[in-house]
Design an enzyme around this catalytic site. Structure first.
Site, mmCIF file in Angstrom:
data_model
loop_
_atom_site.group_PDB
_atom_site.id
_atom_site.type_symbol
_atom_site.label_atom_id
_atom_site.label_comp_id
_atom_site.label_asym_id
_atom_site.label_seq_id
_atom_site.Cartn_x
_atom_site.Cartn_y
_atom_site.Cartn_z
ATOM 1 N N THR A 27 0.837 -1.194 0.000
ATOM 2 C CA THR A 27 0.000 0.000 0.000
ATOM 3 C C THR A 27 0.873 1.245 0.000
ATOM 4 O O THR A 27 1.802 1.364 0.790
ATOM 5 C CB THR A 27 -0.924 0.002 1.228
ATOM 6 O OG1 THR A 27 -1.827 -1.104 1.111
ATOM 7 C CG2 THR A 27 -1.720 1.286 1.322
ATOM 8 N N HIS A 176 -6.449 -10.651 -2.707
ATOM 9 C CA HIS A 176 -5.828 -10.474 -1.392
ATOM 10 C C HIS A 176 -6.613 -11.289 -0.373
ATOM 11 O O HIS A 176 -7.631 -10.849 0.157
ATOM 12 C CB HIS A 176 -5.825 -8.999 -1.015
ATOM 13 C CG HIS A 176 -4.825 -8.640 0.051
ATOM 14 N ND1 HIS A 176 -4.211 -9.591 0.844
ATOM 15 C CD2 HIS A 176 -4.330 -7.439 0.459
ATOM 16 C CE1 HIS A 176 -3.387 -8.987 1.684
ATOM 17 N NE2 HIS A 176 -3.433 -7.690 1.474
ATOM 18 N N ASN A 179 -3.562 -11.054 5.506
ATOM 19 C CA ASN A 179 -3.337 -9.853 6.324
ATOM 20 C C ASN A 179 -4.582 -9.273 6.981
ATOM 21 O O ASN A 179 -4.638 -8.083 7.294
ATOM 22 C CB ASN A 179 -2.654 -8.767 5.484
ATOM 23 C CG ASN A 179 -1.293 -9.177 4.988
ATOM 24 O OD1 ASN A 179 -0.836 -10.277 5.261
ATOM 25 N ND2 ASN A 179 -0.640 -8.299 4.246
ATOM 26 N N TYR A 181 -7.696 -8.812 5.854
ATOM 27 C CA TYR A 181 -8.693 -8.095 5.055
ATOM 28 C C TYR A 181 -9.866 -9.032 4.746
ATOM 29 O O TYR A 181 -9.939 -10.130 5.290
ATOM 30 C CB TYR A 181 -8.034 -7.491 3.818
ATOM 31 C CG TYR A 181 -6.995 -6.463 4.206
ATOM 32 C CD1 TYR A 181 -7.374 -5.294 4.866
ATOM 33 C CD2 TYR A 181 -5.638 -6.691 4.017
ATOM 34 C CE1 TYR A 181 -6.423 -4.367 5.294
ATOM 35 C CE2 TYR A 181 -4.677 -5.768 4.434
ATOM 36 C CZ TYR A 181 -5.080 -4.612 5.075
ATOM 37 O OH TYR A 181 -4.159 -3.700 5.510
ATOM 38 N N ASN A 236 -4.173 -7.072 11.743
ATOM 39 C CA ASN A 236 -5.606 -6.782 11.844
ATOM 40 C C ASN A 236 -6.360 -7.825 12.662
ATOM 41 O O ASN A 236 -7.439 -8.287 12.276
ATOM 42 C CB ASN A 236 -6.216 -6.644 10.443
ATOM 43 C CG ASN A 236 -5.662 -5.444 9.704
ATOM 44 O OD1 ASN A 236 -5.485 -4.373 10.284
ATOM 45 N ND2 ASN A 236 -5.379 -5.609 8.410
#
Length: 364
Positions: A27, A176, A179, A181, A236
């Site tokens: 990102t 994705h 992580n 998400y 996260n």
């Protein structure tokens, strides 16, 4: 001596890669208005010596725009932005996949356009805070738990965004699934507290990821569809859970049956996360018949060892590419690497983005 493994060509589905060095997705928050612009095209073109570039996480819908200034792939303006990126990278001799990232519950309404909603598998909010351009750091929003209609819509949004990117000239898509998400939120038993067909057991937790993979493969071809996974990742509020190895072993078999072109397996132990057990990595390697990309804290020596040992097919480097547009030349020559400036990782503009020095004019 230059290793034929690391610097030699590799066939990825229908695409010929000039080497086995991958630029991992990172990102960068440089897409004003969520549209990848001219500086984004220049950034990726600078790094086109990689065998494959995988872009920063890119939203398949307005709901997916959890962070400030991340790009999307659902509007005509975004499509034209990605066309400029694809043309710049191809002109420089590179290949590029767009990573489609739905942030799920990782977000805040101040980062979303009007009418968009923070949604995820659960109504449990993420701990901590998130940056917003409008009001600085804010607590993560309380998400809406996704209904069946929300899930069905998200699956189709992934497929449409993949088609938008490929129509713009992008070579393929990485989903994705890592992580913490959206896809990983459904995969992870520490987050997914549903008792329906998307959460009651390991097979149910795998369901959304497989539905999205199937839909995207149907839209653009399985041979242009990859996925990133991070078992044992901790970002996260994710983390390991009981039965994780068996769940990911089953997932890898089903992804192989779909014919996906690669699994991109993340090892974040260099950043403090637990290291995925080698037994799990080996099982995924055996179960998945496509390409395996390995990433996480690599240098040239370790990359060559893992390639020559048959543990993976491609090696992804992340932050080293951020600060070294000519990383491939530095890997070949043994030259020192520039250190990245963490203060400019996510700031707008060219500083810390386009201005890292290269070794020679020939590497530009």
């Amino acid at each position: 001596m230059v290793s034929a493994e690391l610097f030699g060509p590799y066939r990825l589905g229908p695409i010929e890669l000039k080497n086995r060095v991958v630029m991992a997705p990172m990102t960068r928050s440089r897409s004003a208005g969520n549209i990848p612009g001219e500086i984004v095209a220049r950034y990726y073109a600078q790094r086109a010596s990689a065998g494959l570039i995988i872009t920063e996480g890119t939203a398949p819908s307005p709901d997916a725009l959890g962070y400030a200034r991340i790009p999307g792939a659902y509007s005509e303006e975004q499509k034209q932005g990605w066309r400029g990126v694809a043309e710049a990278v191809h002109a420089a001799g590179g290949r590029i996949f767009v990573q489609l990232m739905h942030t799920g519950r990782v977000g805040h309404p101040l980062n979303l356009p009007a009418g968009a909603v923070v949604r995820g598998p659960t109504a449990k909010p993420l701990s901590g805070e998130i940056y917003t351009d409008a009001s600085g750091m804010q607590p993560y929003a309380v998400p809406q738990a996704m209904s069946q209609a929300d899930i069905d819509r998200a699956v189709q949004e992934f497929a449409r965004a993949a088609a938008v990117a490929v129509e713009a000239g992008i070579d393929g898509i990485e989903l994705h699934g890592a992580n913490g998400y959206l896809l990983d939120q459904f995969l992870n038993a520490n987050i997914n507290d549903r008792d329906d067909a998307y959460g009651r057991d390991a097979g149910a937790r795998n369901r959304l990821t497989l539905e999205v993979a199937r839909a995207v493969a149907g839209a653009i071809g399985a041979d242009r569809t990859g996925i990133r996974l991070s078992p044992y990742g901790v970002f996260n509020d994710s983390g390991a859970f009981a039965g994780i190895d068996a769940q990911y072993e089953a997932l890898s078999k089903e992804l192989s049956a779909l014919g996906l072109v690669y699994i991109h397996l993340v090892d974040h132990s260099a950043m403090g996360a637990p290291k995925p057990p080698q037994s799990l990595v080996q099982s995924i390697r055996q179960n998945f018949k496509g390409t395996l990309i390995l990433s996480g804290g690599y240098d040239r020596k370790r990359a060559e060892e893992d390639l020559q040992g048959g543990r993976g097919d491609l090696i992804a480097f992340g932050r080293p590419w951020l600060a070294n547009p000519d990383l491939l030349e530095r890997l070949k020559t043994g030259a020192a690497w520039n250190e990245p400036d963490a203060a400019t990782f996510y700031t707008p503009g060219e500083k810390g983005y386009l201005d890292y020095p290269v070794l020679s004019a020939a590497a530009r």
